[in-house]
Design a protein around this motif. Structure first.
Motif, short mmCIF file in Angstrom:
data_model
loop_
_atom_site.label_atom_id
_atom_site.label_comp_id
_atom_site.label_asym_id
_atom_site.label_seq_id
_atom_site.Cartn_x
_atom_site.Cartn_y
_atom_site.Cartn_z
N CYS A 24 13.33 -0.46 -0.80
CA CYS A 24 12.75 -1.30 0.23
C CYS A 24 12.41 -2.67 -0.35
CB CYS A 24 11.49 -0.64 0.78
SG CYS A 24 10.76 -1.51 2.17
N HIS A 25 12.73 -3.71 0.40
CA HIS A 25 12.53 -5.08 -0.09
C HIS A 25 11.62 -5.88 0.84
CE1 HIS A 25 15.67 -6.07 2.92
NE2 HIS A 25 16.23 -4.95 2.48
N ASN A 26 10.73 -5.18 1.56
CA ASN A 26 9.75 -5.86 2.40
C ASN A 26 8.80 -6.69 1.53
OD1 ASN A 26 10.11 -5.45 5.15
ND2 ASN A 26 9.18 -3.41 5.09
N PRO A 27 8.32 -7.83 2.02
CA PRO A 27 7.26 -8.56 1.31
C PRO A 27 6.01 -7.67 1.22
CG PRO A 27 8.27 -9.96 2.96
CD PRO A 27 8.81 -8.58 3.19
N PRO A 28 5.20 -7.83 0.17
CA PRO A 28 4.06 -6.93 -0.07
C PRO A 28 3.11 -6.78 1.12
CG PRO A 28 4.42 -8.33 -1.97
CD PRO A 28 5.34 -8.84 -0.90
N LYS A 29 2.85 -7.89 1.83
CA LYS A 29 1.85 -7.84 2.90
C LYS A 29 2.44 -7.47 4.26
CE LYS A 29 -1.29 -9.21 -0.03
NZ LYS A 29 -2.22 -8.22 -0.59
N ASN A 30 3.74 -7.28 4.32
CA ASN A 30 4.35 -6.86 5.59
C ASN A 30 3.92 -5.45 5.97
OD1 ASN A 30 5.75 -9.27 5.83
ND2 ASN A 30 7.67 -8.26 6.42
N ILE A 31 3.79 -5.22 7.28
CA ILE A 31 3.47 -3.87 7.74
C ILE A 31 4.68 -2.97 7.50
CG2 ILE A 31 2.87 -2.45 9.73
CD1 ILE A 31 0.60 -4.22 8.71
N GLU A 32 4.47 -1.94 6.70
CA GLU A 32 5.55 -0.99 6.39
C GLU A 32 5.69 0.06 7.49
OE1 GLU A 32 8.58 0.72 3.95
OE2 GLU A 32 7.46 -1.13 3.64
N GLY A 33 4.57 0.47 8.05
CA GLY A 33 4.62 1.48 9.09
C GLY A 33 3.23 1.76 9.65
N GLU A 34 3.21 2.58 10.67
CA GLU A 34 1.94 2.99 11.26
C GLU A 34 2.12 4.36 11.90
OE1 GLU A 34 1.04 3.18 14.80
OE2 GLU A 34 3.15 2.99 15.34
N CYS A 35 0.99 5.04 12.09
CA CYS A 35 1.02 6.34 12.72
C CYS A 35 -0.05 6.34 13.81
CB CYS A 35 0.74 7.45 11.71
SG CYS A 35 0.84 9.11 12.41
N GLN A 84 0.82 -1.20 0.00
CA GLN A 84 0.00 0.00 0.00
C GLN A 84 0.86 1.26 0.00
OE1 GLN A 84 -2.22 -0.91 3.50
NE2 GLN A 84 -3.55 -2.40 2.47
N TYR A 85 1.95 1.26 0.77
CA TYR A 85 2.85 2.40 0.81
C TYR A 85 3.49 2.61 -0.56
CZ TYR A 85 6.19 5.61 3.07
OH TYR A 85 6.92 6.71 3.45
N SER A 86 3.81 1.49 -1.22
CA SER A 86 4.44 1.57 -2.55
C SER A 86 3.48 2.12 -3.60
CB SER A 86 4.93 0.19 -2.98
OG SER A 86 5.93 -0.31 -2.09
N ALA A 87 2.19 1.98 -3.37
CA ALA A 87 1.21 2.54 -4.30
C ALA A 87 1.28 4.06 -4.32
CB ALA A 87 -0.20 2.08 -3.92
N PHE A 88 1.78 4.65 -3.25
CA PHE A 88 1.93 6.11 -3.17
C PHE A 88 3.38 6.53 -3.42
CE2 PHE A 88 -1.88 5.22 -0.75
CZ PHE A 88 -2.74 6.25 -1.11
N ILE A 89 4.33 5.75 -2.91
CA ILE A 89 5.76 6.07 -3.08
C ILE A 89 6.48 4.83 -3.61
CG2 ILE A 89 7.81 7.05 -1.98
CD1 ILE A 89 6.08 8.05 0.26
N PRO A 90 6.41 4.59 -4.93
CA PRO A 90 7.08 3.40 -5.49
C PRO A 90 8.59 3.54 -5.38
CG PRO A 90 6.24 4.83 -7.24
CD PRO A 90 5.73 5.39 -5.96
N GLY A 91 9.25 2.42 -5.12
CA GLY A 91 10.71 2.43 -5.05
C GLY A 91 11.26 3.20 -3.87
N HIS A 92 10.48 3.33 -2.79
CA HIS A 92 10.96 4.08 -1.63
C HIS A 92 12.13 3.35 -0.97
CE1 HIS A 92 7.89 1.27 -0.14
NE2 HIS A 92 8.61 1.22 0.96
N ILE A 93 12.92 4.11 -0.25
CA ILE A 93 14.16 3.60 0.33
C ILE A 93 13.88 2.71 1.54
CG2 ILE A 93 16.37 4.28 1.39
CD1 ILE A 93 16.03 4.89 -1.61
N CYS A 94 14.66 1.66 1.68
CA CYS A 94 14.54 0.73 2.81
C CYS A 94 14.89 1.46 4.11
CB CYS A 94 15.48 -0.46 2.61
SG CYS A 94 15.51 -1.59 4.03
N GLN A 95 14.02 1.29 5.10
CA GLN A 95 14.27 1.89 6.42
C GLN A 95 14.27 0.82 7.51
OE1 GLN A 95 11.99 5.44 7.30
NE2 GLN A 95 11.53 5.72 5.13
N LYS A 96 14.47 -0.43 7.08
CA LYS A 96 14.46 -1.53 8.03
C LYS A 96 15.66 -1.46 8.96
CE LYS A 96 14.10 -6.58 8.25
NZ LYS A 96 14.09 -7.84 7.46
N LYS A 97 15.41 -1.57 10.24
CA LYS A 97 16.48 -1.50 11.22
C LYS A 97 17.37 -2.73 11.11
CE LYS A 97 17.13 -0.38 16.11
NZ LYS A 97 16.44 -0.18 17.41
N ASN A 98 18.70 -2.49 11.12
CA ASN A 98 19.70 -3.57 11.05
C ASN A 98 19.61 -4.38 9.75
OD1 ASN A 98 20.59 -2.93 13.64
ND2 ASN A 98 19.11 -4.30 14.61
#
Length: 787
Positions: free
Chosen positions: A139-150, A102-116
């Motif tokens: 970012c290389h998260n699987p599609p259904k992984n939670i990318e973030g929350e607010c 879902q995040y990629s639908a707005f920002i395709p190819g966004h940078i990985c921010q995964k810790k470690n």
């Protein structure tokens, strides 16, 4: 970067198919209810960490981990309540969560921010070392992984504000360097979360002003470490309305239809409504849907995380789509709660009891007195014990009855409620018999039912003594008194004659003397140890009632009466949400402070404290104050009914109760029939200004207008004991017993409670309202100056 075709389709779904529809529904709600103030989504805080954990001792293992999660969530609830208090037209999204897809639908190819992430450093470097070289990569998260929350996104007419909430607590024992490291680590983590969210907002509409803040709800400003900006502290939350006006000034008063942020809001609403599987449910934002979900949990006493998750697993298995429970699932040790005995889970669909409820149910005392506040489960335990007795084959073979004494001085729906409940479990299990009939003892003995509801309306105590003694002499019958505090007034009224009560012509001897004689006679005449008398009571619910005062009850007499019994206490509230339970607690504390009619201090022992039993959340109770008695309260009643029983409501009409308390206009003209053994009839009884008729007519017209099938319950507060609803609207007009009516009305609401107080409420209510106002966030108070 251009969107891939699949991403573009997903973006269209979020923006158009989902977001547009949710926005349309919000606008319709605003227009139909003429609502002003924030729209909260979800309408009530979603509760996950609901267990009550031990206090005053160091927590270890799973309890410590649960406490940390619970503190973090309670910090969010505190901020949620602050947003509710704002007098601004904004939309507030709580817990906005989105997947990588879902995040990629707005920002395709966004940078990985995964810790470690291993891809972020050189081949041989060590994370966090001097050789650590950050390498930006997609970012290389699987599609259904939670990318973030607010935690919170507040949307106004020309701005959007991002709030990340942290429940960090800096204990005085923590060394300064350690505290500083914790503080900065917490703030930096929140900063990363805010950055991810602001990037998303900018990608949708870069022209909108974006505010961003980190909320430290447990830290006051003077204890802050360092000089970071955009921080909101505990003392800011204490005056959040002022803080919000200063930091996010109101620049436009446009209606929601003309907001500049409409495009942005549409996308965010769609993102909030859609789940990680890209499916959506428009009912998610409906208040009545949220009330129903919480109500279903409370009805089953799902008051622990374990009970909720196990119930969900069973439901999934039943639907054929459940996954096996993980063997390593750990739950906190909740000392307050026990798995309910089979009789509760099987017949009443109740899965949890408090440890004290279970103890009382397991008891085999012959004379038992149970004190407990509203919602502590007195009636639940009583019903369980009655059914245990009725289903016992030995009792059935010996024709022993479980006799529930139901005195009342007005017609009561409680009798019908109990009758329908028992007979729904087993046809013919229960029969209702009037104690005023010609030969009640013979009717009880001859009836085939194992449970007898004994109606004693307008029956004096002297008449009861002979009947109940005969029942115990006949052997093995068990007598149960539910809500003795109401029975006292009913018996006394019948003994005295209500016409004399109203006119003040007669003061009878103490009711306690009569009750004591009744119970002692029953005890002394027991033919064997199989008979018993159990009393369930909460005298606090009648404190302040004029008739209760006139019964001449004194604490020493009550003490003497209770010496004959084994006395047990219930105090933990499982019926109501913790918001309503805390509201009831404040009223109850007022009972303790108030020297009701100069009664002795030993009375306090009959006012068990009200304790919350879980952290199920809902809306705060709402109190409408109409000081001018000439103002019409019906527009508020209609507004509240529209919320709960509109055409799109998820609630059944029998989930809603309308209660009223009003001044008696005419006295009873005739109490007893010429044949004293026959049912006593009430022939002249009305309310000033016919408020009952006004309320009932208003409710019926709304139901008919919305073309809804069914009928909403309209009951007097004197006539609703042992009854409860998912949502309650109460109209309180009478000054004489407004305090007990307020307590009783609020306690009948499991999830949603709205109270309309009409006219000058009197000294006692003024005092209580003062104490309520001194506790910020306890309830919402609305002063009505004009119709």
């Amino acid at each position: 970067m251009a969107l891939k075709k699949g991403m573009k389709n997903l973006r269209d779904i979020i923006d158009v198919k989902v977001g547009q529809e949710v926005l349309r529904r919000i606008k319709d709600t605003k227009n139909s209810c003429d609502a002003h103030g924030p729209i909260m989504l979800p309408p009530i805080p979603d509760s996950k960490y609901i267990d009550i954990l031990p206090e005053g001792i160091p927590l270890e293992g799973q309890n410590a981990a649960e406490k940390e999660s619970q503190d973090g969530y309670e910090a969010e609830v505190k901020v949620y309540r602050c947003f509710e208090s704002l007098d601004r037209d904004i939309v507030v999204l709580h817990q906005l969560e989105y997947s990588h897809e879902q995040y990629s639908a707005f920002i395709p190819g966004h940078i990985c921010q995964k810790k470690n992430c291993r891809k972020m450093c050189g081949k041989n470097c060590v994370q966090d070392s001097e050789e650590h070289i950050l390498r930006e990569h997609p970012c290389h998260n699987p599609p259904k992984n939670i990318e973030g929350e607010c935690d919170f996104v507040a949307i106004g007419s020309d701005f959007v504000a991002v709030f990340e909430v942290k429940g960090l607590q800096l204990e005085p024992t923590v060394q300064s360097d350690v505290a500083e490291k914790m503080f900065h680590g917490c703030c930096n983590d929140a900063l990363k979360q805010r950055k991810r969210m602001t990037d998303l907002l900018t990608s949708i509409d870069s022209s909108i002003t974006i505010h961003e803040f980190t909320v430290l709800s447990n830290i006051i400003r003077r204890d802050a470490v360092g000089s970071q900006t955009n921080l909101v502290f505990k003392d800011d939350l204490d005056n959040f309305v002022r803080w919000f006006d200063v930091h996010i000034p109101l620049l436009s008063k446009d209606s929601i239809a003309n907001w500049k942020t409409e495009k942005l809001m549409q996308s965010l609403l769609g993102l909030w409504c859609i789940n990680i599987d890209n499916k959506w449910d428009f009912g998610k934002f409906a208040l009545t849907r949220c009330i129903k979900e919480v109500n279903d949990k409370l009805l089953k006493a799902h008051v622990t995380r374990k009970s909720i998750e196990e119930s969900q697993l069973k439901q999934n298995e039943f639907l054929g789509k459940g996954k096996q429970k993980k063997k390593n699932t750990k739950y906190p040790e909740n000392e307050l709660i026990r798995d309910a005995s089979e009789i509760f889970s099987h017949y009443l669909n109740i899965d949890c009891l408090t440890s004290h409820q279970q103890d009382i149910f397991d008891s085999n005392e012959r004379l038992l007195w149970v004190d407990g506040p509203a919602g502590s489960g007195k009636t639940v335990v009583l019903l369980g014990k009655v059914m245990q007795f009725a289903f016992d084959p030995i009792n059935k073979s010996l024709n022993r009855k479980a006799v529930m004494v139901l005195p009342d001085y007005v017609d009561s729906a409680v009798q019908e409620y109990h009758y329908n409940l028992f007979n729904s479990l087993q046809p013919g299990l229960c029969e209702t018999i009037s104690a005023n009939c010609e030969d009640p003892l013979n009717l009880i003995s001859q009836c085939s039912s194992s449970i007898v509801l004994l109606k004693t309306r307008f029956m004096g105590v002297d008449s009861l003594i002979g009947l109940l003694c005969s029942l115990t002499k006949s052997g093995g019958h068990h007598i149960f008194f539910d809500d003795l505090h109401f029975d006292i007034v009913g018996w006394w009224a019948a003994q005295t004659g209500p016409s004399k009560i109203v006119s003040g012509q007669y003061m009878p001897p103490s009711i306690v003397d009569m009750i004591y004689e009744l119970l002692m006679t029953v005890y002394e005449n027991q033919s064997d140890a199989s008979s018993s008398v159990w009393i369930f009571c909460d005298l606090a619910q009648q404190a302040g009632h004029t008739w209760f005062h006139q019964t001449n009850i004194h604490s020493k007499q009550l003490q003497a009466l209770k010496l004959a019994f084994i006395v047990k206490t219930l105090s933990v509230n499982l019926r109501n949400t913790c918001d309503i339970s805390m509201f009831l607690s404040v009223i109850r504390q007022y009972f303790e402070k108030k020297p009701w009619y100069n009664l002795e201090t030993v009375w306090l022992s009959y006012f068990p404290k009200q304790q919350i039993g879980h952290y199920h959340r809902a809306t705060k109770p709402v109190i409408y104050l109409i000081e001018d008695e000439k103002l019409d309260y019906r527009h508020i009643l209609i507004k509240e009914l529209q919320k709960l029983a509109g055409r799109d409501s998820c609630l059944d009409l029998n989930d809603v109760g309308i209660l009223y308390s009003d001044v008696m206009k005419d006295s009873y003209a005739k109490i007893r029939s010429d044949q004293g053994k026959k049912d006593m009839q009430k022939t002249s009884f009305s309310f000033s200004d016919n408020h009952h008729e006004i309320i009932a007519k208003t409710v019926d017209e709304l139901v008919e207008q919305n073309e809804i099938k069914g009928k909403i319950n309209v009951e007097s507060t004197d006539d609703c004991r042992s009854m409860e609803w998912a949502a309650v609207i109460a109209i309180l007009i009478e000054k004489v017993k407004l305090v007990p009516a307020l307590y009783l009305a609020a306690s009948r609401a499991r999830v949603y409670c709205s109270i309309i107080i009409v006219g000058n409420a009197g000294y006692n209510m003024t005092e209580i309202m003062k104490e309520i106002k001194e506790k910020p966030g306890l309830c919402k108070i609305v002063s009505i100056q004009e119709a």
